[in-house]
Design an enzyme around this catalytic site. Structure first.
Site, short mmCIF file in Angstrom:
data_model
loop_
_atom_site.label_atom_id
_atom_site.label_comp_id
_atom_site.label_asym_id
_atom_site.label_seq_id
_atom_site.Cartn_x
_atom_site.Cartn_y
_atom_site.Cartn_z
N HIS A 100 8.12 0.34 5.59
CA HIS A 100 7.78 -0.43 4.40
C HIS A 100 7.13 0.35 3.27
O HIS A 100 6.82 -0.22 2.23
CB HIS A 100 6.85 -1.58 4.80
CG HIS A 100 5.55 -1.10 5.40
ND1 HIS A 100 5.48 -0.69 6.72
CD2 HIS A 100 4.34 -0.93 4.87
CE1 HIS A 100 4.24 -0.31 6.98
NE2 HIS A 100 3.53 -0.44 5.87
N HIS A 101 6.90 1.64 3.42
CA HIS A 101 6.23 2.40 2.36
C HIS A 101 7.16 2.80 1.22
O HIS A 101 6.68 3.16 0.15
CB HIS A 101 5.57 3.65 2.94
CG HIS A 101 4.45 3.34 3.86
ND1 HIS A 101 4.46 3.73 5.18
CD2 HIS A 101 3.30 2.68 3.67
CE1 HIS A 101 3.35 3.32 5.76
NE2 HIS A 101 2.62 2.68 4.88
#
Length: 161
Positions: free
Chosen positions: A136-137
């Site tokens: 998710h980064h």
């Protein structure tokens, strides 16, 4: 409500939940490089534990379809032109290295998350698991935190359909 196989008892109500588990045995072959903390082979080890404990028989095990370019572009900008010059611009380097099969790796983990969202949307399962996902980064125009494609956003976009 007994649904037979491919389900797990969940919650105090004792109702069986249909579980879709996305796993590609090839995902453990990707290698970020020596000394890098991201180790995709751990996904293979997790799958082996699930098999050893007999949990796979309670799930529908699916090989994810690779995410298509148009799926990836729903959140991420296209970055294929002038690749070498663009690597630094898009934060690809030490934290997010280039390695053999990088694009296929991204398609696999994103494909599992999008596939899980599709199954949830269609009521085919109650729970969807994709151990390869959750990266998710990644931002929409750059890699970040070992993450190249933000499969969470792609799955949310699918769930919102």
């Amino acid at each position: 409500m007994d649904t037979g196989g491919n389900s797990l008892v969940s919650g105090p109500d004792g109702v069986k939940r249909k579980v879709s588990y996305f796993y590609d045995p090839e995902v453990g072959n990707y290698y970020y490089g020596q000394g890098h903390p991201m180790k995709p082979h751990r996904i293979r080890m997790t799958n082996a534990l699930l098999a050893h404990y007999g949990l796979l028989q309670n799930m529908q095990v699916l090989k994810p379809y690779p995410a298509r370019d148009r799926d990836l572009y729903r959140f991420h900008a296209e970055t294929q032109q002038d690749q070498l010059r663009q690597l630094k611009r898009f934060n690809v380097g030490e934290d997010c290295p280039v390695f053999d099969g990088l694009y296929s790796f991204c398609q696999t983990y994103a494909g599992g998350s999008v596939g899980g969202a599709v199954k949830l949307n269609h009521g085919i399962c109650d729970i969807s698991i994709n151990w390869a996902g959750g990266l998710h980064h990644a931002k929409n125009c750059e890699a970040s935190g070992f993450c190249y494609v933000n499969d969470i956003i792609l799955a949310i976009l699918e769930l919102l359909k």
